[in-house]
Motif scaffolding. Sequence first.
Motif, PDB file in Angstrom:
ATOM      1  N   GLU B 139      39.870  -8.693  26.663  1.00  0.00           N
ATOM      2  CA  GLU B 139      38.953  -9.596  26.895  1.00  0.00           C
ATOM      3  C   GLU B 139      39.223 -11.087  26.625  1.00  0.00           C
ATOM      4  N   VAL B 140      39.534 -11.511  25.463  1.00  0.00           N
ATOM      5  CA  VAL B 140      39.803 -12.847  25.134  1.00  0.00           C
ATOM      6  C   VAL B 140      41.042 -13.147  25.663  1.00  0.00           C
ATOM      7  N   PRO B 141      42.309 -12.400  25.699  1.00  0.00           N
ATOM      8  CA  PRO B 141      43.441 -13.125  26.308  1.00  0.00           C
ATOM      9  C   PRO B 141      43.329 -13.069  27.946  1.00  0.00           C
ATOM     10  N   ALA B 142      42.785 -12.217  28.412  1.00  0.00           N
ATOM     11  CA  ALA B 142      42.612 -12.301  29.983  1.00  0.00           C
ATOM     12  C   ALA B 142      41.825 -13.666  30.468  1.00  0.00           C
ATOM     13  N   LEU B 143      40.940 -13.893  29.683  1.00  0.00           N
ATOM     14  CA  LEU B 143      40.125 -15.367  29.935  1.00  0.00           C
ATOM     15  C   LEU B 143      40.706 -16.321  29.521  1.00  0.00           C
ATOM     16  N   LEU B 187      24.676 -29.663   8.444  1.00  0.00           N
ATOM     17  CA  LEU B 187      25.328 -28.936   9.571  1.00  0.00           C
ATOM     18  C   LEU B 187      26.252 -27.790   9.065  1.00  0.00           C
ATOM     19  N   SER B 188      26.292 -26.548   9.932  1.00  0.00           N
ATOM     20  CA  SER B 188      27.459 -25.787   9.360  1.00  0.00           C
ATOM     21  C   SER B 188      27.727 -25.437  11.036  1.00  0.00           C
ATOM     22  N   ILE B 189      28.939 -25.565  11.524  1.00  0.00           N
ATOM     23  CA  ILE B 189      29.177 -25.333  12.871  1.00  0.00           C
ATOM     24  C   ILE B 189      30.612 -24.722  12.727  1.00  0.00           C
ATOM     25  N   ALA B 190      30.973 -23.758  13.857  1.00  0.00           N
ATOM     26  CA  ALA B 190      32.084 -23.206  13.935  1.00  0.00           C
ATOM     27  C   ALA B 190      32.534 -23.408  15.532  1.00  0.00           C
ATOM     28  N   ASP B 191      33.902 -23.150  15.820  1.00  0.00           N
ATOM     29  CA  ASP B 191      34.510 -23.333  16.937  1.00  0.00           C
ATOM     30  C   ASP B 191      34.531 -21.614  17.475  1.00  0.00           C
ATOM     31  N   PHE B 192      33.912 -21.673  18.582  1.00  0.00           N
ATOM     32  CA  PHE B 192      33.764 -20.460  19.238  1.00  0.00           C
ATOM     33  C   PHE B 192      34.435 -20.497  20.688  1.00  0.00           C
ATOM     34  N   GLY B 193      35.443 -21.324  20.826  1.00  0.00           N
ATOM     35  CA  GLY B 193      35.996 -21.836  22.058  1.00  0.00           C
ATOM     36  C   GLY B 193      37.325 -21.060  22.714  1.00  0.00           C
ATOM     37  N   THR B 194      37.555 -19.884  22.106  1.00  0.00           N
ATOM     38  CA  THR B 194      38.975 -19.548  22.701  1.00  0.00           C
ATOM     39  C   THR B 194      38.929 -19.055  24.072  1.00  0.00           C
ATOM     40  N   ARG B 195      37.942 -18.402  24.500  1.00  0.00           N
ATOM     41  CA  ARG B 195      38.115 -17.589  25.698  1.00  0.00           C
ATOM     42  C   ARG B 195      38.284 -18.625  27.066  1.00  0.00           C
ATOM     43  N   ARG B 196      37.345 -19.848  26.824  1.00  0.00           N
ATOM     44  CA  ARG B 196      37.509 -20.754  27.998  1.00  0.00           C
ATOM     45  C   ARG B 196      38.023 -22.054  27.692  1.00  0.00           C
ATOM     46  N   ARG B 197      38.868 -21.859  26.810  1.00  0.00           N
ATOM     47  CA  ARG B 197      39.489 -23.240  26.185  1.00  0.00           C
ATOM     48  C   ARG B 197      40.249 -23.641  27.273  1.00  0.00           C
ATOM     49  N   HIS B 198      40.548 -25.262  27.330  1.00  0.00           N
ATOM     50  CA  HIS B 198      41.573 -25.913  28.096  1.00  0.00           C
ATOM     51  C   HIS B 198      42.907 -25.386  28.100  1.00  0.00           C
TER      52      HIS B 198
END
Lengths: 430, 430
Positions: B139-143, B187-198
């Motif tokens: 899923e993730v590497p393909a995206l 604030l508590s925030i995380a990076d969830f941006g792998t799949r659609r990253r630049h």
Amino acid sequence: MLDLATRAHDHNFRIDPIIRSLLDTDFYKVLMAQTIFRRHRDVAVTFGINNRTARIRIADEIAEGELREQLDHARTLRLSRGESTWLRGNAFYGKRRMFSAAFLDWLETFRLPEYELAARDGQYELTFHGPWIETTMWEVPALAILNELRSRAVLRDLGKLDLQVLYARAMTRVWEKIERLGRLADLSIADFGTRRRHGFLWQGWCVQAMAEGLGDRFLGTSNCLIALRREVEAVGTNAHELPMVYAALTDDDAALAQAPYDVLADWQQDYEGNLLVALPDTYGTTGFLADAPDWLSAWTGIRIDSKEPIAGGEEAIRFWQSRGADPREKLAIFSDGLDVDSVERIHAHFHGRMRIGYGWGTLLTNDFRGFVRNGRLDPVSIVCKVIEADGRPTVKVSDNPVKAQGPAAEVERYKRVFGVGELAALPVIV
Amino acid sequence: MLDLATRAHDHNFRIDPIIRSLLDTDFYKVLMAQTIFRRHRDVAVTFGINNRTARIRIADEIAEGELREQLDHARTLRLSRGESTWLRGNAFYGKRRMFSAAFLDWLETFRLPEYELAARDGQYELTFHGPWIETTMWEVPALAILNELRSRAVLRDLGKLDLQVLYARAMTRVWEKIERLGRLADLSIADFGTRRRHGFLWQGWCVQAMAEGLGDRFLGTSNCLIALRREVEAVGTNAHELPMVYAALTDDDAALAQAPYDVLADWQQDYEGNLLVALPDTYGTTGFLADAPDWLSAWTGIRIDSKEPIAGGEEAIRFWQSRGADPREKLAIFSDGLDVDSVERIHAHFHGRMRIGYGWGTLLTNDFRGFVRNGRLDPVSIVCKVIEADGRPTVKVSDNPVKAQGPAAEVERYKRVFGVGELAALPVIV
């Protein structure tokens, strides 16, 4: 794959030199130097630093030891073989052999002369005494060193990411300015930002951005070294220094009144074409143009510097018309504290009525305003001016009393001789 | 001082691989993989790509040969010794030995399985058939491959300076977003941006910027490889994939109605603490919470995904209150198409009423909107979803009909079984 050699080599530098070449200076210094070399090379002249942004206590920001290291390093420099070749072989303003063999032979042996440095009341008193042909060469490197040391004092406190973001913001700002400029019809603009640049590498980036963003609407850079390395045009003509020294050397009011025109007469013996751009404001533009010899209207153009630009441009147009010249064939170069807003305003006002060029300086190469706290990267209005010639004080009046310079009694005498009335002060940003 | 070895080495790459490690994936895939490995590893599952931004014709932007090269390269990867050591030795969510030796022994031998690729009507049909434990890992590497190839197709046309300006603008934008976020209390925030990253390197920069800009208010990244290399927390829990397959495997309506809770029951056998965050929206949040077993109120929190976030958060609070739990001790994680505006809005609404976490995805790691013409770097809403399990179609309903998936008749059956009424469509940005 770490490049161990590069890393070791970089750590071998005793300091990170700001000035690494005698050509890291403005082209107009070299042009003026040739004129000085031919006629007045041994006049004893003193140059001195003046920070017109007095609230910025530069001597508190920059350690004296670091400043001395940089000045001392600049004094070790000699023109390199390739640099000399460029001056001898390159075409400037379309002309080859701009510089005489005698001048270049001398320049190959030249080193920057000694300096005197002291700190007082938060400012540096940095002066250069000696033959005009030598001391004149300190102006640009001295200013560039002071300005880049200011930048470095701030950058030292930033982490790697902060630095990346800082330069990202600065690049974004410069590029957005260039995009706005690119929308102006018939734009001609050059980089005049060496002396008060954020840093050498940054100026180089700005020049590259101008060249790529504006194509042939970018005329070139005042910086000889960047012009050489990036193969763009080196641009510039002359500055207040010439009339100031010529004026100081006169013995009476009649000779004083003639001095600014003597500069032009010498200049047109040495140069031609687009280098024939007169700087009229040293002792007031209005009187200078009123009394100018008719042959001045045959020059290519006029540089509008300390005068409010719309008023200065209108005055230039009236001058050309009064002498029977067509302003549309004449060139006005604007160069005082420009930024995109003022370029747009000037362009909207004058486009189509005369040829226009812009010399964009500090707000091209050092606009980091607002990027760090307390304005510590904001540019300062610092100059390095000739203050004495053969024991006599030099005087500048200009069209903006904020920029006047010299002993009060002498300023009054000059104002009387040149018929300068009361002038309204204009704000000086940079 | 040119590093000839580096230069020669770089030119030796046949391609510039996008995926260079099996850990360049989201942490929740590894967590889910362990649960799958323990219970359902050999279920035959098909994953497929779906571009919900249909107007973007990806197959016209990306050459099929390049896509195959990248997919083929990803198939050559094996877990490295250091990567395995990290999974075995690192503490995740404060707990060591999160993964069993059996699972990690298997993961060390794992390679991504075959794929099927065809282009049709400007879109790629990219599918993965095989045992669930293998196909889930695509899923993730393909995206990430599809999204980075889109970026590269644009970057290829830019000069060096254009590229510098592009990244300068992007850095400036991300940093200004982080500065705004930094003003939010607690604030508590995380990076969830792998799949659609630049791109991979850009995601790494964004994570570094979040870590430096937000300090301990930055929870970590969903990307295992970046977490390993930058020594930050790896974060994530579970996704729609689990209830979708569990649901597809049921034989009647009663079992179907129970499937989402079976997922939770298995999950809480495998994990604890902050990993006990339920994703309630696969077949409609309202019905899921109404019929949830009481033990769900003992879980740490709820992830609010496809539902409008204010409505979703209010519904979570009502759920906890109805089961006698104090919402201020519960965690809501928002993760759907977030950007700073929506984070600020959610925070202003819920701060102080419950614990809040944000999983910031595409508009952190791929917000180049407006930087090139025709929106060619704008992100697309592309997903890689499980579409079949043991020969039966999978179904997703969610709280937003735009995100529904599956054969119409099956979607209707699921909506009936789960008591889902008519839903209003919400715009999907990313």
